[in-house]
Design an enzyme around this catalytic site. Structure first.
Site, mmCIF file in Angstrom:
data_model
loop_
_atom_site.group_PDB
_atom_site.id
_atom_site.type_symbol
_atom_site.label_atom_id
_atom_site.label_comp_id
_atom_site.label_asym_id
_atom_site.label_seq_id
_atom_site.Cartn_x
_atom_site.Cartn_y
_atom_site.Cartn_z
ATOM 1 N N HIS A 62 1.174 -1.187 0.289
ATOM 2 C CA HIS A 62 0.037 0.272 -0.428
ATOM 3 C C HIS A 62 0.976 1.264 0.259
ATOM 4 O O HIS A 62 0.540 2.330 -0.742
ATOM 5 C CB HIS A 62 -1.135 -0.124 1.487
ATOM 6 C CG HIS A 62 -1.560 1.322 1.802
ATOM 7 N ND1 HIS A 62 -2.766 1.615 0.661
ATOM 8 C CD2 HIS A 62 -1.708 2.467 2.621
ATOM 9 C CE1 HIS A 62 -2.737 2.567 1.248
ATOM 10 N NE2 HIS A 62 -2.133 3.332 2.257
ATOM 11 N N GLU A 91 0.499 6.565 12.462
ATOM 12 C CA GLU A 91 -0.898 5.675 12.985
ATOM 13 C C GLU A 91 -0.131 4.511 13.123
ATOM 14 O O GLU A 91 -1.628 3.787 14.333
ATOM 15 C CB GLU A 91 -2.053 6.510 11.882
ATOM 16 C CG GLU A 91 -3.184 6.603 12.387
ATOM 17 C CD GLU A 91 -4.132 6.174 11.635
ATOM 18 O OE1 GLU A 91 -3.396 6.804 9.864
ATOM 19 O OE2 GLU A 91 -5.059 6.127 11.324
ATOM 20 N N ASP A 92 -0.525 3.352 12.651
ATOM 21 C CA ASP A 92 -0.316 2.134 12.463
ATOM 22 C C ASP A 92 0.700 1.047 13.411
ATOM 23 O O ASP A 92 0.634 0.459 13.737
ATOM 24 C CB ASP A 92 -0.143 1.325 11.565
ATOM 25 C CG ASP A 92 -1.605 2.369 10.408
ATOM 26 O OD1 ASP A 92 -2.855 2.447 11.279
ATOM 27 O OD2 ASP A 92 -2.028 1.561 9.310
HETATM 28 MN MN MN Z 1 -3.105 4.552 4.136
#
Ligand code: MN
Length: 737
Positions: A62, A91-92
């Site tokens: 991605h 964020e992840d």
């Molecule tokens: Mn994304």
């Protein structure tokens, strides 16, 4: 997991995709750039190592794809590629912004910070939260437009891979795309991305329609190609003879835009004639592009007749998003209109990838007001900074402007301004300066005096007339178009109300002093509850405008510096909110002619409703409820701007009430016709006439009759009878006075 990621074929695939990304970069990469991108790739790969996408693929696919879109389809450079590769790590994963800043510096960490803040923006279910977040997103846009561009690339890749999501998620993501991302891409001039986003959104929201149109496009492709070749043949030859280097393409319209046309014109696919446009792209030096494009126009129109109404010159005056092109529609073989777009290679690049691709990033400072994009960003910042703008209103106003077609107009000194279509003189005034807008009382358009609400046309020259006594008014919101003017007027009205309330406060303070009551919260609250008013600001305002008269406090016991309610006030003083609640609560709607609930209402004079008409009630500040007809032009404005003040209204079945209504009659002016009219009205139908006014001219007459009727049925019967009279041409009800 570990094993899956380390799986040999997968690792090879990841590296292959990474190398593809490097190839997407147009100019040769410097050593330093290569190192930075490699560093970012390694960091992302490591951070997402154990993550997979919904489809089961390694997550790293991605960010690589997003970086690829950023480079290849938007044309951005190293900074953006690095940021795109890292866009999901903060964020992840465990990586922090500080980690990124240490390795990549302040600029990249601030872009990723922006991306992290706006991501998950739409996870909330509340619309107002979404709106607030959209606002935040646009704020970052004016910080660094790359945040939005990478966000768009992210969204595009998510849309391309939407297949593996649940149906519910597909619908949610697709409609957001349609609502926000596609318009944003459009406004930034990213036409290719905008088109793909719209098509993908349609594919998931209306899969059957999408498939049908795609299939029909495919079936008709052969014929189309044949037509395009036939059409282009003579042009190609002539362009070649004239020494042009060029490319001609026949570009089919997007599925989404075809579907829109089908809906708008209410026709089947087969009847959409302009399924494609011809594009002629010439390879020419920048200083010659304008004259060369016009030479090409001249060659095209040597073979095909142009439609003079469809000439669009966005070369002399580019669109606000930077779009430059020369469009014409010509009569092609077989009597078919064909749109031809003429532009240079440079213009084509801007048209496809957007101005952003040409946006020069300087680390030091903003490039100033050099181009249209800059100006646009400046406008957005202004709107966003208005602290009073309600987020939901803002988003609606803003969206309107995103899609609007544009007109261009001139200042008295000849300076050009671009405005959305349907803009008025007042919009223009606010566009120049908000101080000019708030004091505007009228304008001269092309030296002719016109009102504020006058709708401007491309090419108009406007001189604004102001008065120091003018103040913004609520009704302005009814005809204003631009988001900027709207938010300024709303803020000014609020400020005005606050000032007026100040006067009301003085009145109470004085009154309290006279009665030796201390001006404190408790005493004010006592008055609030007596009149059922929600806030002290509302109370002060109503007192100032005379809507509430405290009558020397005779409704209160006043002793020891305190006041206490003697009598609770009745409905006539109930606050607006209370009134709405009461009407909506009891029967759900206001019953007109019903004396049971003693609510003060009046029939509006602008559309003179009568029993049987579709009506609604509008709660005014001072005059109780005004009843308007649903088709009253004023109503549409009221309903869209003040929906909270609208109550449903219906008529009682009682017949004893009468209403004033007007009819307009035209006919041939022969003797006796007027006599016959009045005879039918008064003797046959026993209707009382209030006034009658008939003027004849050249053997024709035109008349207005005001009369009293019971309801629409009664009036329609009368109209039918009159229409049947000899010599009468038209009879119609007057909708507006
Ligand atoms: Mn994304």
């Amino acid at each position: 997991m570990e094993q899956l990621v380390d799986n040999d074929t997968e690792r090879k695939e990841i590296l292959k995709r990474y190398r593809n990304l490097l190839k997407a970069y147009k100019s040769p990469l410097s050593k330093g750039d290569k190192r930075l991108i490699r560093l970012a790739f390694n960091m992302a790969l490591e951070a997402h190592r154990e993550m997979r996408r919904k489809s089961g693929e390694p997550y790293i696919y991605h960010p690589i794809a997003v970086a690829q879109i950023t480079a290849e389809e938007i044309g951005l450079g190293t900074t953006s590629i690095v940021a795109a590769l890292l866009h999901d790590v903060v964020e992840d994963t465990d990586i922090t912004l500080e980690d990124i800043e240490r390795t990549f510096g302040k600029k990249i960490s601030s872009i990723i910070d922006g991306l992290t803040k706006i991501s998950g923006v739409f996870d909330q279910n509340s619309t107002s939260l979404q709106a607030e977040n959209f606002r935040k997103m646009l704020l970052t846009l004016s910080d660094d437009v790359r945040v939005i561009l990478i966000k768009l690339a992210d969204r595009l890749h998510n849309m391309r891979t939407l297949e593996s999501m649940s149906r519910e998620k597909q619908l949610k993501i697709a409609s957001e795309t349609n609502y926000l991302y596609a318009p944003l891409a459009h406004r930034l001039g990213l036409y290719v991305i905008k088109t793909e986003l719209e098509d993908l959104a349609l594919k998931y929201t209306e899969p059957e329609i999408y498939k049908t149109i795609a299939r029909k496009l495919e079936q008709t492709r052969k014929d189309r190609t044949k037509f395009i070749n036939e059409f282009s043949e003579p042009i190609k030859e002539s362009l070649g003879k004239n020494g042009f280097r060029f490319e001609i393409k026949g570009r089919p319209k997007s599925i989404y835009s075809i579907w829109n046309k089908m809906k708008k014109q209410d026709v089947p696919f087969e009847e959409i004639y302009d399924l494609f446009a011809i594009r002629i792209i010439i390879d020419t030096a920048e200083e010659k592009e304008k004259s060369d494009c016009w030479k090409v126009y001249s060659i095209v129109t040597d073979f095909y007749h142009p439609n003079p109404d469809r000439l669009r010159d966005w070369i002399s005056i580019p669109k606000a998003n930077g779009y430059e092109s020369l469009h014409t529609t010509v009569m092609g073989p077989g009597g078919k209109w064909v749109e031809v777009q003429i532009r240079s290679k440079r213009m084509d690049e801007i048209a496809e990838k957007g101005y952003a691709a040409h946006w020069k990033y300087k680390d030091t400072a903003n490039a100033g007001n050099e181009n249209a994009l800059d100006e646009w960003l400046h406008k957005i910042r202004e709107m966003l900074e208005n602290p009073d703008a309600n987020a939901l209103d803002f988003i609606d106003d803003f969206k309107l402007n995103l899609f609007a077609e544009e007109i261009f107009v001139f200042t008295p000194k000849g300076e050009i301004k671009t405005l959305p279509v349907n803009s008025t003189c007042l919009d223009f005034a606010f566009e120049i300066h908000s101080a000019l807008g708030t004091r505007c009382i009228g304008a001269k358009v092309n030296h002719k005096l016109v009102p504020l609400s006058y709708k401007l046309q491309s090419g108009d020259q406007i001189e604004i007339i102001t008065s120091a006594k003018q103040n913004p008014r609520e009704e302005w919101l009814g005809f204003i178009v631009t988001a900027k003017a709207k938010s300024k007027i709303k803020a000014a009205l609020k400020e005005e109300k606050r000032k007026t309330a100040e006067e009301g406060k003085n009145i109470i303070e004085k009154l309290f002093r006279q009665h030796k009551i201390s001006f404190n919260k408790g005493n004010i609250n006592e008055i609030l509850s007596c009149y059922r008013i929600p806030s002290s600001m509302d109370l002060f305002y109503r007192i100032a405008i005379g809507a509430i008269d405290l009558k020397n406090l005779e409704d209160f016991n006043t002793s020891g510096g305190q006041i206490k309610i003697k009598v609770q006030k009745k409905d006539e003083h109930a606050s607006l909110e209370q009134l709405v609640k009461e009407i909506r609560g009891t029967s759900g709607s206001l019953v007109i002619g019903d004396n049971l609930n003693k609510i003060n209402y009046q029939l509006s004079e602008c559309c003179t409703p009568i029993a049987g008409d579709d009506v609604f009630g509008f709660i005014t500040d001072n005059e109780g409820i005004l009843i308007h007809r649903v088709n009253c032009p004023k109503a549409i404005q009221l309903m869209s701007n003040f929906s909270f003040r609208i109550v449903k209204a219906k008529w009682t079945s009682q017949k004893e009430i009468i209403f004033l209504a007007g009819i307009r009659i035209t006919g041939l002016d022969n003797m006796g016709v007027v006599n016959n009219i009045t005879k039918i009205i008064s003797s046959e139908l026993k209707v009382n006439i209030r006034s009658i006014n008939i003027e004849s001219n050249d053997g024709m007459f035109e008349g207005t009759i005001m009369l009293f009727v019971h309801d629409t049925e009664h009036l329609n019967k009368l109209i039918r009878k009159l229409t049947a009279l000899k010599g009468i041409l038209t009879v119609s009800r007057i909708d507006n006075n």
